[in-house]
Enzyme design. Structure first.
Site, PDB file in Angstrom:
ATOM      1  N   GLY A  12      60.329  15.158 125.099  1.00  0.00           N
ATOM      2  CA  GLY A  12      61.176  14.750 126.217  1.00  0.00           C
ATOM      3  C   GLY A  12      61.872  13.417 126.054  1.00  0.00           C
ATOM      4  O   GLY A  12      62.327  12.839 127.044  1.00  0.00           O
ATOM      5  N   SER A  13      62.004  12.921 124.819  1.00  0.00           N
ATOM      6  CA  SER A  13      62.642  11.615 124.636  1.00  0.00           C
ATOM      7  C   SER A  13      64.121  11.662 125.016  1.00  0.00           C
ATOM      8  O   SER A  13      64.650  10.700 125.591  1.00  0.00           O
ATOM      9  CB  SER A  13      62.461  11.116 123.202  1.00  0.00           C
ATOM     10  OG  SER A  13      63.045  12.007 122.274  1.00  0.00           O
ATOM     11  N   ASN A  14      64.797  12.764 124.715  1.00  0.00           N
ATOM     12  CA  ASN A  14      66.206  12.873 125.119  1.00  0.00           C
ATOM     13  C   ASN A  14      66.340  13.038 126.630  1.00  0.00           C
ATOM     14  O   ASN A  14      67.303  12.560 127.220  1.00  0.00           O
ATOM     15  CB  ASN A  14      66.895  14.021 124.381  1.00  0.00           C
ATOM     16  CG  ASN A  14      67.472  13.575 123.055  1.00  0.00           C
ATOM     17  OD1 ASN A  14      68.388  12.755 123.009  1.00  0.00           O
ATOM     18  ND2 ASN A  14      66.927  14.092 121.964  1.00  0.00           N
ATOM     19  N   LYS A  66      62.325  38.605 129.338  1.00  0.00           N
ATOM     20  CA  LYS A  66      63.157  37.404 129.482  1.00  0.00           C
ATOM     21  C   LYS A  66      63.926  37.407 130.795  1.00  0.00           C
ATOM     22  O   LYS A  66      64.096  36.373 131.436  1.00  0.00           O
ATOM     23  CB  LYS A  66      64.114  37.271 128.295  1.00  0.00           C
ATOM     24  CG  LYS A  66      64.963  35.998 128.346  1.00  0.00           C
ATOM     25  CD  LYS A  66      65.968  35.934 127.218  1.00  0.00           C
ATOM     26  CE  LYS A  66      65.317  35.587 125.913  1.00  0.00           C
ATOM     27  NZ  LYS A  66      64.845  34.183 125.878  1.00  0.00           N
ATOM     28  N   MET A  91      63.251  24.850 123.279  1.00  0.00           N
ATOM     29  CA  MET A  91      63.154  25.668 122.071  1.00  0.00           C
ATOM     30  C   MET A  91      63.063  27.171 122.378  1.00  0.00           C
ATOM     31  O   MET A  91      62.343  27.913 121.737  1.00  0.00           O
ATOM     32  CB  MET A  91      61.938  25.228 121.244  1.00  0.00           C
ATOM     33  CG  MET A  91      61.947  23.758 120.874  1.00  0.00           C
ATOM     34  SD  MET A  91      63.462  23.257 120.013  1.00  0.00           S
ATOM     35  CE  MET A  91      63.215  24.073 118.438  1.00  0.00           C
ATOM     36  N   ARG A  92      63.828  27.592 123.374  1.00  0.00           N
ATOM     37  CA  ARG A  92      63.812  29.007 123.756  1.00  0.00           C
ATOM     38  C   ARG A  92      65.258  29.482 123.909  1.00  0.00           C
ATOM     39  O   ARG A  92      66.089  28.762 124.457  1.00  0.00           O
ATOM     40  CB  ARG A  92      63.052  29.159 125.073  1.00  0.00           C
ATOM     41  CG  ARG A  92      62.744  30.567 125.489  1.00  0.00           C
ATOM     42  CD  ARG A  92      61.778  30.555 126.675  1.00  0.00           C
ATOM     43  NE  ARG A  92      60.500  30.001 126.288  1.00  0.00           N
ATOM     44  CZ  ARG A  92      59.528  30.661 125.662  1.00  0.00           C
ATOM     45  NH1 ARG A  92      59.695  31.942 125.379  1.00  0.00           N
ATOM     46  NH2 ARG A  92      58.401  30.072 125.332  1.00  0.00           N
ATOM     47  N   ILE A  94      68.446  31.167 125.382  1.00  0.00           N
ATOM     48  CA  ILE A  94      68.929  31.441 126.729  1.00  0.00           C
ATOM     49  C   ILE A  94      69.439  32.882 126.775  1.00  0.00           C
ATOM     50  O   ILE A  94      70.176  33.320 125.893  1.00  0.00           O
ATOM     51  CB  ILE A  94      70.055  30.462 127.114  1.00  0.00           C
ATOM     52  CG1 ILE A  94      69.537  29.017 127.067  1.00  0.00           C
ATOM     53  CG2 ILE A  94      70.627  30.798 128.487  1.00  0.00           C
ATOM     54  CD1 ILE A  94      68.437  28.687 128.045  1.00  0.00           C
ATOM     55  N   ASN A 108      73.945  22.323 125.070  1.00  0.00           N
ATOM     56  CA  ASN A 108      72.790  22.115 124.201  1.00  0.00           C
ATOM     57  C   ASN A 108      73.045  20.972 123.233  1.00  0.00           C
ATOM     58  O   ASN A 108      74.143  20.838 122.685  1.00  0.00           O
ATOM     59  CB  ASN A 108      72.506  23.397 123.403  1.00  0.00           C
ATOM     60  CG  ASN A 108      71.293  23.248 122.498  1.00  0.00           C
ATOM     61  OD1 ASN A 108      70.233  22.816 122.929  1.00  0.00           O
ATOM     62  ND2 ASN A 108      71.447  23.605 121.234  1.00  0.00           N
ATOM     63  N   HIS A 110      72.155  19.690 119.636  1.00  0.00           N
ATOM     64  CA  HIS A 110      71.653  20.248 118.382  1.00  0.00           C
ATOM     65  C   HIS A 110      71.683  19.187 117.287  1.00  0.00           C
ATOM     66  O   HIS A 110      72.738  18.577 117.052  1.00  0.00           O
ATOM     67  CB  HIS A 110      72.489  21.458 117.948  1.00  0.00           C
ATOM     68  CG  HIS A 110      71.944  22.114 116.721  1.00  0.00           C
ATOM     69  ND1 HIS A 110      70.805  22.894 116.747  1.00  0.00           N
ATOM     70  CD2 HIS A 110      72.348  22.083 115.424  1.00  0.00           C
ATOM     71  CE1 HIS A 110      70.549  23.312 115.521  1.00  0.00           C
ATOM     72  NE2 HIS A 110      71.470  22.830 114.700  1.00  0.00           N
TER      73      HIS A 110
END
Length: 196
Positions: A12-14, A66, A91-92, A94, A108, A110
């Site tokens: 969660g740093s971002n 999903k 990391m899933r 969409i 996102n 990346h």
């Protein structure tokens, strides 16, 4: 003011960097309404607690597929009035439910210079490929793997003497500098569209 939700899976740093940018008015046209995590022990939740941001853990294993999983997330997002989804280390993939309900409203971060090195291990992939450069990309999310329209990207020239850890440090430093600026740009676009 654009209501955003941030999705994360791990450290969660971002996420914290974006919240600090909102609090410091670097992003002066967004407010984070909720953090969504898909892992119960994600450290991002501790950051959210400290930063007084609501967070919700949605366990994908509790849903048959999903679509059901994303329908529960959608219910939460609607409850918070979320207009923009920001993926920051989520990391899933969409799926159709969120893509349909948030067209061109999911972005996102990346850690590579797309289209080079898509997927989950892009920093390692660039390092092992002895690439001359990598970078950071922010893009809209579509049904592909890191194939959506690029909003902004910047390069990092890789020094051959760097270790993997040093390369990771350079990529993360660029993420922290770049991501808040791009989130602000996207929120500007949303506000402009709302006035048309």
């Amino acid at each position: 003011m654009v209501n955003i939700a941030i999705f994360a899976s791990g450290n969660g740093s971002n996420f914290e960097n974006l919240i600090n940018a909102i609090n410091d008015k670097q992003i002066d046209n967004a407010q984070c309404k909720v953090l969504i995590v898909d892992k119960e022990n994600a450290y991002a939740c501790k950051r959210a607690d400290r930063l007084h941001i609501p967070f919700v853990y949605v366990n994908p294993k509790e849903y048959a597929n999903k679509a059901e999983y994303e329908s529960e997330i959608l219910r939460i997002l609607k409850g918070y009035g979320v207009e923009l989804i920001v993926l920051a280390g989520y990391m899933r993939f969409i799926g159709e439910v969120l893509l349909t309900n948030y067209p061109n409203r999911i972005i996102n971060l990346h850690p590579a210079y797309l289209p080079n090195f898509p997927g989950a291990h892009s920093i390692l992939d660039a390092y092992e490929a002895h690439a001359e450069f990598t970078g950071v990309t922010v893009h809209y999310v579509d049904e592909g793997v890191d194939t959506g329209e690029i909003i902004h990207q910047e390069k990092i020239v890789i020094d051959p003497s760097w270790s993997l850890e040093v390369l990771e440090e350079h990529v993360h430093a660029l993420e922290y500098r770049m991501f808040p600026k791009v989130v602000k740009i996207v929120c500007d676009r949303i506000e402009e569209e709302a006035t048309k």
